[in-house]
Structure formats: C-alpha cells, structure tokens
Design an enzyme around this catalytic site. Structure first.
Site, mmCIF file in Angstrom:
data_model
loop_
_atom_site.group_PDB
_atom_site.id
_atom_site.type_symbol
_atom_site.label_atom_id
_atom_site.label_comp_id
_atom_site.label_asym_id
_atom_site.label_seq_id
_atom_site.Cartn_x
_atom_site.Cartn_y
_atom_site.Cartn_z
ATOM 1 C CG PHE A 138 102.724 29.651 -9.833
ATOM 2 C CD1 PHE A 138 102.200 29.077 -8.702
ATOM 3 C CD2 PHE A 138 101.859 30.018 -10.848
ATOM 4 C CE1 PHE A 138 100.843 28.869 -8.569
ATOM 5 C CE2 PHE A 138 100.496 29.816 -10.732
ATOM 6 C CZ PHE A 138 99.988 29.241 -9.588
ATOM 7 C CG ASP A 223 105.221 35.863 -10.282
ATOM 8 O OD1 ASP A 223 104.462 36.423 -9.471
ATOM 9 O OD2 ASP A 223 104.915 34.814 -10.880
ATOM 10 C CE LYS A 252 97.766 33.465 -6.056
ATOM 11 N NZ LYS A 252 98.943 33.022 -6.755
HETATM 12 C C1 PLP Z 1 99.002 32.636 -8.175
HETATM 13 C C2 PLP Z 1 100.253 32.902 -8.917
HETATM 14 C C3 PLP Z 1 100.240 33.138 -10.306
HETATM 15 C C4 PLP Z 1 98.996 33.038 -11.132
HETATM 16 O O1 PLP Z 1 97.986 33.895 -10.732
HETATM 17 P P1 PLP Z 1 96.486 33.619 -11.238
HETATM 18 O O2 PLP Z 1 95.716 34.792 -10.717
HETATM 19 O O3 PLP Z 1 96.071 32.321 -10.641
HETATM 20 O O4 PLP Z 1 96.518 33.573 -12.714
HETATM 21 C C5 PLP Z 1 101.454 33.422 -10.914
HETATM 22 N N1 PLP Z 1 102.612 33.499 -10.210
HETATM 23 C C6 PLP Z 1 102.639 33.277 -8.868
HETATM 24 C C7 PLP Z 1 103.933 33.383 -8.135
HETATM 25 C C8 PLP Z 1 101.481 32.959 -8.181
HETATM 26 O O5 PLP Z 1 101.518 32.725 -6.879
#
Ligand code: PLP
Length: 404
Positions: A138, A223, A252
């Site tokens: 990402f 992550d 998220k």
């Molecule tokens: C969305 C996402 C991020 C970043 O999250 P934000 O809230 O937009 O900063 C990082 N890693 C992954 C895998 C994501 O899907």
C-alpha cells in the site's frame, strides 16, 4: 450533482480521480446521490465501512459520548480509552495497544516501535536498523511509507526518502529470508494486498513468515488495516494460518465508518520500548474515538460479521466464477474481499466500474485492471444476487470484444 463535482474540481487538491458520483446519504448496504439515485455500495470505503454506513449501535455510542466529553488529550486519562485498548488487545490476543487515528500513523508508529526494539532490545547499532517490506504494498501516504513503494508514480517528485527499508517480492519466502541480515529488525507485510489488486499469497506464506521471523529474531508485523476486522471471513486475516504476528496494525473498520481510529498491538516486551515522550498523538485515544472503537468491535462480534463475510464471500465469489465471459482473467477472493482482474486488452477496469455505477453499483478499480468488490459485511444474499445479475450484464455488454 454537477455543482458538487465542480466544487471538488475547482477547490480540492486533485490527488484523487473519483467516479463522478456525489453521495449524500447512506443506509444499510446502500447509498444515495444528490439526485436521489440509489446505489449498492460494493466498496465500503476501502473496508472502513465494514459495519455498514451509520450502523445504529455505533452512531448511538458516538452520540452518547458526544454528550459527555470528546477530547481530553493524553495529558490526562479518560474513562473510555483504557476500556477500548483492553477490548482490542484481548480480542487480538496481545498485552497492549497503542492508539492512533489513521492507518498511516499506525504504520509509522509500528515502524518506530520496530526500530527502537531493534536498537534497544536486539542490539542493532544506532541508526542501522532495516525493515523488510514487500513489493506492491500500500502506497501514497507519508514520506516514510512511500519510500518503500515500488511504483514510480508514488515516489516521483517526493524525494528524498527514508533509508532503512528493503523490498522483497510478495509471496516469496526465500526472497524475504535472503534479505535478512544482522541489522534487520522487522518484516512488515499485508497478509493480503488490497490496494495491490487483491493479491493473495500462496498457502503457508503467513506461517512461513512467522517461522522466518522467529528463526532470525526479527519482529513480524502485519498491516491488517484493510484485511483485518472481518473482511476476509475471520476477525483477523492471520487466523487463516494461525500465524499471529508480533505486531498487528488495525485501522479503517476500527472506526466503524464514523471516525478515524487505529491501533498498534503488541506484547509487553515489544511495546515497552516506548517511554513517556517517545511518541504520541493529540487525538489518539480520545474518548470519542475510543467509544466508537468499542462499539465498532462489539458490532463485528455481536453481528458475527466475520462469519457472515466467510459465508457470503463464498457465495459471491463462486457465483462470479460461474460467469463465462472472455473478459475475466482471474478472480481472487478471501471472504468478502474480491478482485476481478480484467484482461488488459479490454481497456482497464475503470470502464467496468463506470458501467456498474450507471446501473447502481459502486465499486472501484485498483491497479488499472482489477475491479475490487468489498461490500459492507452486513450485505444480504439477496443484495448480492441483485448485484450479480448486473455484473453479468455489464460483463456481457463490455466484455465480448477487446477494445485495443
Ligand atoms: C488504508 C490503508 C492504510 C492507510 O490508512 P489511512 O487511514 O488512509 O492512513 C495503510 N495500509 C493499508 C493496508 C491500507 O489499506
């Protein structure tokens, strides 16, 4: 609708290329545009909306907390944060949780934690720690995170970058192990790459990463910002292989589609590298976010949304696989995370997303050729059936003749 599209175009930084739809309301699995047209939301804000828009229990928790206190700063303790951190830590099986707001901040926090652990616990010389990440990860956020992007566009014009990262191909255990040296403090991967095009690693990959990280005394960090919290049919993606990482990053859906809430989870021997003043966030752990975080986790558990994602994901992806259309190159799925890769000669996935939008389904292309379907986990079988008919129609219409 034109008016709002123009406002965005004229006054917003043009760092996105949205589909031309202006959403004004949401309920259940549906959203409405400013003209009152209804769409089935099959993106769910990139999984920030796993619980569905305006989930009543989450909204109620937010409203109740707003009537009391919303931010206290970490200069003091508030009555919500501890309960939230305990809930998140217990659920995932860790000793402690570090609260932040966005996913990017949580990733940065995990990187700091791993580096400090590397120096102070593992004994890597000062400023020498490296972290191994995977290609196609990402991208597009902080300077440190774009440092390890392997897509030129996301780095172009943003240098200089942060040293200390090594990049291995995703899904290749040997390549990762070959990159490890005495100064490696961590391996950080997404267990399934979402933005990368819904890329699912070979069976055994997560377990293999765990073995490698144990063997070399490096931290394994997952992550799970996008793939955690029910999306793939388990509460956490690592559960598919029973491969719990040393550090788990969530965001998220932790904010229940209401408010940004993220955490980094780890056991004492790792989290204890942080001492007062090392790291922080003004909004991280605030009572409103914590109350929302508690409700978001409760809803995932009470409504059995991971189980639902497993069952409906199986139904949806197996139905998609039955569609016989020359346009489909591959369908990749885990739970309700589904990527349909379009053959390159059919002109990219965006045309398909636009046609789906015209017929009342919102989805988004990722990596040019893949249509991503990640509906809210509350979606019903009937709604998926309805969507499948439309998806079939769109494939039949746009997918017979290559366009270039
Ligand atoms: C969305 C996402 C991020 C970043 O999250 P934000 O809230 O937009 O900063 C990082 N890693 C992954 C895998 C994501 O899907």
């Amino acid at each position: 609708m034109e008016k709002y599209l123009n406002l965005e175009k004229q006054f917003g930084a043009q760092n996105y290329k949205p589909l031309p739809v202006v959403i004004a309301k949401g309920e259940g699995s549906w959203v409405w545009d400013t003209d009152g047209k209804k769409y089935l939301d099959m993106l769910a804000s990139y999984s920030a909306g796993n619980q569905g828009p305006r989930q009543p229990k989450i909204i109620q928790a937010a409203k109740d907390q707003m009537e009391k206190i919303t931010i206290t700063s970490r200069a003091f303790v508030n009555d919500q944060m501890g309960q939230f951190l305990k809930k998140a830590a217990d659920l995932a099986g860790y000793d402690r949780a570090l609260p932040m707001n966005t996913g990017a901040e949580a990733v940065e926090s995990a990187i700091k934690m791993a580096r400090k652990w590397g120096e102070k616990v593992k004994g890597i010389p000062k400023d020498r720690c490296n972290i191994i990440v995977c290609e196609n990860n990402f991208r597009r956020r902080t300077i440190t995170i774009i440092t390890f992007s392997t897509d030129d566009q996301y780095r172009d014009g943003f240098g200089p970058f942060t040293p200390g990262f090594k990049v291995a191909p995703f899904g290749d255990l040997e390549a990762i192990e070959a990159l490890i040296d005495d100064e490696t403090c961590a391996i950080m991967v997404e267990p399934i790459q979402g933005e990368g095009g819904v890329i699912i690693p070979p069976e055994g990959y997560l377990k293999g990463l765990q073995e490698i990280s144990n063997r070399h005394n490096v931290l394994l960090m997952f992550d799970e910002i996008q793939v955690g919290l029910g999306r793939t049919g388990k509460m956490f993606c690592f559960e598919h292989e029973d491969a719990k990482p040393d550090v788990l990053i969530l965001a998220k859906a932790l904010g229940g589609g209401v408010y940004p809430v993220s955490v980094v989870l780890a056991d004492n021997h790792i989290m204890d590298v942080f001492t007062p003043g090392d790291h922080g966030s003004t909004f991280g752990g605030n009572p409103l976010g914590a109350a929302v975080g508690i409700a978001s986790l409760d809803v995932l558990l009470d409504e059995k949304l991971p189980e639902r994602a497993a069952e409906l994901g199986e139904f949806f992806s197996s139905s998609l696989r039955k569609i016989d259309c020359p346009v489909i190159k591959e369908i990749r799925s885990k739970g309700l995370m589904v990527g349909v890769e379009i053959k390159p000669e059919f002109g990219g996935a965006r045309r398909f997303c636009e046609a789906l939008m015209d017929r009342g389904i919102l989805s988004k292309e990722t990596h040019v050729t893949t249509i991503r379907f990640t509906p809210p986990l509350i979606i019903t079988k009937e709604e998926l059936d309805w969507a499948l008919d439309i998806i079939k129609e769109v494939f039949a219409e746009l997918g017979q003749e290559p366009i270039k």
